[in-house]
Design an enzyme around this catalytic site. Structure first.
Site, short mmCIF file in Angstrom:
data_model
loop_
_atom_site.label_atom_id
_atom_site.label_comp_id
_atom_site.label_asym_id
_atom_site.label_seq_id
_atom_site.Cartn_x
_atom_site.Cartn_y
_atom_site.Cartn_z
N ASP A 132 -91.86 -7.30 18.44
CA ASP A 132 -91.66 -5.94 17.91
C ASP A 132 -90.81 -5.94 16.66
O ASP A 132 -90.56 -4.89 16.07
CB ASP A 132 -90.99 -5.05 18.96
CG ASP A 132 -91.93 -4.69 20.10
OD1 ASP A 132 -92.96 -5.37 20.21
OD2 ASP A 132 -91.62 -3.77 20.87
N ASP B 236 -108.35 18.86 -14.24
CA ASP B 236 -108.50 19.43 -15.58
C ASP B 236 -109.25 18.41 -16.44
O ASP B 236 -109.38 17.24 -16.06
CB ASP B 236 -107.10 19.69 -16.15
CG ASP B 236 -107.14 20.55 -17.40
OD1 ASP B 236 -108.23 21.09 -17.72
OD2 ASP B 236 -106.10 20.67 -18.06
#
Length: 845
Positions: free
Chosen positions: A687, A301
């Site tokens: 990990d 807009d």
């Protein structure tokens, strides 16, 4: 209205008596449930089964490998706890975001319209309802003016229902048009919505696309790992004992499982939502973090998003002449000011302090009147509003009928100048009403064009005396007397021009979609750098088919004016139909459908209606276009980091599996080349924190200079598959070389195994270094990652050079081994950079 609503004391007593106006969650989020959910992952199940098998082998084989079992259990618990912490934080983050988006509602208390939290609404409260408001509780209408309520949340019927005085309205329905007052009689779980709340509780929230991809990846890995582990075990039986064969299979299973993957994914999304919140973008759905990074069209807009939404009247046209604000003579524009303050729905409300709220255009017109002595509060008392014909996008005007002792029944109308002129038959000139000729109409519209070419929003005003038998509908909007025009300035926001440039370099096309005048839209677009080959109006859009409309957009049309919400929805649908990813901004009731259907629905936090906010994925707390661009950057960063740690984990695990599998097939070793406990330690160090740290990496410097990824783009795309495979193979070769060179120089299999064991840890650092080189990121840009790597290295040294090493079956390393390892690190680093450059250059998506 005579009813002044509850007093503050009465409201407080009712709140204590009836409780908060909330739908209580019967199924609270249980920390225990979240914790045990972690262990449903196929990969963790495989680890747990491995631990049981290993325990059985050790027990019946009378071996002393229970430390392996303990370490597997520790890995499983650490993975589960890590996943739990991240999931629990994410759940709490979502709850916090919901609380932040806790809506407010307008009620009449102590005779003053007040803005209060919806949860504080009590029976007896008088609701002040306007277009776009969500009904916060069950209530009965005591005043209604063209009020239509959408009850689809209760009935499933999409047609809005006309409501009259005495009708009931229900919680979570919303006002489509009109306004009214309603007295609350039921709140919270006693409302109709509360009675069916248990049905809502049973709705299972869909997983985000990233989670779905990760689930699929986990399932694939599970079956691949299971197959390879069984095959390795069978090959192992040819060379080793049953116990060692099972140990090898378990070692391989442990090596292959990227148990840190789910936790890092949750962390990345949770951190992404917090970063966006700091940048004034409130995430309503986590999935938006994934999709916003792939946006290639932003439909925005103009008012309040591109512009500041700080409107003020800059020029007027009245009595056939243009007048600057400083030259205005009050007596010449009294009727213009009266129309401006009486046909005006801005209101003074109490929200911690008194302030004026409403449409910004209304507020600007009100302030202009106030500056000349036309106090809206004073004139609202003098003129009683008989009825109102609300604004709609088709008529482009709003009208009221008011009456006072001096003037009975007067129609006041304001709206788009071209629409106003079309319903006028006369004009007010110096206090006299004369016929409005076609030449006069032409002059008015030329003035409108001139004002618009200056970037002004132009509003037309008209009136006429009304008869007592007038119908309360749009039929009153005829034979009006034209009063004049007001040109309202709304300057562009700071930073928007720069954000538009960023969009261009990022491959994102910005379209301005506005209900304003084409010339005004074009001027503002030019000011902020939106270059458009033409301006297309809603009327022109209706005359062309979708194919032609899309060709206009592709051909360079970037500005669309005088649009209705239906036009906006059509533009978005056409873009999506041609495989574009669209972010759509909206603030009104009629924008809700477009916001829901957009790939990323963006509502305005300040001027947006409750309905628009509920339909959106993202709320801009500052209504600023710049915030959308910041959110796109954050979405790209999150996706990039997810790919990064997936690449890191899978490459590492590929090498571990390859080493175990190939060593079992081709090496004549009495024991597996690496023991399960050693592989578990490797996984714990690599990990764990380093992978988590990669999930919060900053965005690479030129991330907003890249083209948007496709919506269908997978986390593991073609390039990532190649990188995982080729880098994994390179790492495998270097690790084997490390083992054999160490064995050759030291003639000691224990030292060779320890060198290989340490090589896995060091070469993980090489992988991180290559990723950072590829991303153009410095080592100190992510201190979490830096310290995660340092701590991992220290822990490895502790294992090597303390008595703990005996538990891991390793021996201390000397100069020769470290020389071999450092040589491997350097060779691996430069080879990985060379491979990465080739794959990025040669492999196409």
């Amino acid at each position: 209205m005579e009813n002044k609503g509850l007093s503050s004391e009465e409201a407080q007593r009712s709140l204590l008596k009836y409780g908060e106006n909330i739908l209580v969650r019967e199924k609270q989020v249980s920390p225990f449930k979240i914790f045990f959910e972690q262990f449903k992952s196929p990969l963790l199940i495989l680890l747990m089964v491995s631990a049981l098998i290993l325990a059985a082998v050790n027990y019946f084989g009378k071996s002393e490998g229970f430390l392996d079992v303990i370490l597997i259990v520790v890995i499983v618990i650490v993975s589960g706890v890590s996943g739990f912490i991240q999931d629990y934080k994410a759940e709490k983050s979502i709850e916090a975001l919901k609380k932040m988006s806790n809506p407010k509602t307008k009620v009449l208390r102590d005779g003053v319209v007040s803005l209060i939290f919806t949860k504080n609404v009590v029976p007896g409260d008088l609701l002040v309802l306007e277009e776009g408001d969500i009904v916060p509780a069950d209530a009965k209408l005591i005043e209604a003016n063209y009020l239509q309520i959408d009850e689809s949340s209760l009935t499933g019927e999409s047609m809005a229902v006309n409501k009259k005085i005495g009708n009931e309205i229900y919680m979570n329905t919303y006002a489509v048009s009109g306004n009214g007052y309603a007295e609350v009689y039921r709140t919270g779980m006693k409302t109709r919505m509360g009675q069916i709340a248990h049905q809502i509780e049973n709705i299972v929230e869909e997983k985000t696309p990233f989670y779905v991809q990760m689930d699929k990846l986990s399932n694939k890995l599970f079956w691949i790992v299971l197959f390879v582990a069984i095959m390795t075990s069978l090959f192992g039986l040819i060379k080793y004992s049953l116990t060692n064969s099972i140990l090898i299979a378990i070692a391989l299973a442990v090596a292959a499982i990227p148990e840190g993957l789910p936790a890092v994914l949750v962390l990345s999304l949770a951190v992404g939502s917090k970063v966006m919140l700091k940048q004034n973008a409130l995430v309503r759905k986590l999935s938006v973090i994934e999709s916003i990074g792939s946006v290639n069209y932003i439909c925005t807009d103009k008012t309040g998003t591109i512009t500041k939404n700080e409107m003020s009247v800059a020029k007027i046209y009245s009595n056939r002449k243009e007048v600057e604000i400083k030259d205005i003579v009050k007596s010449e524009i009294e009727e213009l000011c009266l129309c401006g303050v009486l046909d005006n729905n801005s209101k003074e409300i109490y929200d911690e302090k008194l302030k004026v709220v409403g449409d910004e255009t209304d507020i600007a017109i009100r302030n202009f009147g106030m500056s000349l002595g036309f106090d809206k509060k004073k004139y609202d008392l003098k003129y009683k509003r008989i009825f109102e014909v609300p604004f709609d996008a088709n008529r482009k005007m709003v009208s009221v009928v008011v009456s006072s002792k001096d003037r009975k029944n007067v129609v006041y109308t304001k709206g788009a100048p071209e629409s106003i002129v079309n319903v006028c038959s006369h004009i007010l000139i110096d206090g006299k009403v004369v016929a409005l000729t076609s030449l006069e109409k032409k002059k008015i519209l030329e003035t409108n064009t001139r004002f618009a070419s200056l970037g002004l929003r132009v509003i037309g005003f008209a009136y006429r005396p009304a008869g007592s038998e007038e119908k309360n509908d749009s039929s009153i909007e005829k034979n009006l007397i034209f009063i004049g025009l007001e040109g309202i300035i709304d300057p562009p926001r700071e930073g928007v021009s720069g954000a538009i440039v960023k969009c261009k370099t990022a491959g994102i096309t910005v379209l301005m979609l506005t209900g304003d005048n084409p010339l005004t839209a074009k001027v503002i677009a030019k000011q902020v750098g939106i270059e458009s080959s033409s301006v297309l109006t809603g009327v022109e859009i209706e005359k062309i088919n979708d194919k032609k409309l899309y060709s206009k957009i592709v051909g360079g049309c970037r500005v669309f004016a005088r649009l209705t919400p239906e036009h906006k929805l059509r533009i978005m649908t056409v873009l999506q139909g041609n495989e574009n990813i669209v972010a759509m901004t909206g603030d009104g009731v009629n924008d809700a459908l477009a916001l829901k259907k957009a790939d990323v629905g963006v509502a305005m936090g300040i001027r947006g209606t409750d309905v628009a906010k509920q339909a959106s994925d993202l709320i801009l707390l500052d209504d600023n276009f710049v915030t959308i661009v910041s959110a796109v950057k954050e979405g790209r960063r999150v996706f990039n980091n997810i790919q990064k740690f997936t690449n890191y984990l899978l490459t590492s695990n590929f090498a571990e599996v390859a080493i175990i599998f190939l060593a079992t097939l081709f090496l004549a070793l009495k024991e597996p080349i690496l023991l399960p406990i050693q592989l578990l330690w490797i996984n714990l160090l690599t990990d764990g924190f380093p992978a988590l740290a990669l999930g919060v990496d900053p965005a690479r410097p030129k991330i907003m200079e890249e083209s948007p990824r496709k919506k269908s783009a997978a986390i593991l795309d073609k390039k990532l598959y190649w990188l995982t495979g080729v880098i994994g193979a390179k790492k495998t070769i270097i690790l084997f070389a490390t083992f054999f060179v160490s064995l050759y120089f030291t003639k000691d299999s224990g030292i060779a195994r320890t060198t290989l064991f340490t090589g896995f840890i060091l070469y993980e650092f090489v992988r991180v270094a290559v990723i950072r080189k590829q991303e153009n990121l410095g080592w100190f840009s992510n201190m979490f990652l830096f310290w995660a790597l340092i701590i991992s290295l220290i822990l490895q040294l502790v294992v090597i050079y303390t008595p703990i090493g005996k538990l891991f079956g390793i021996v201390p390393l000397h100069f020769t081994s470290w020389a071999i390892l450092i040589s491997g690190v350097l060779i691996g680093y430069f080879l990985a950079i060379w491979i990465t450059k080739i794959i990025i250059k040669r492999v196409k998506e």
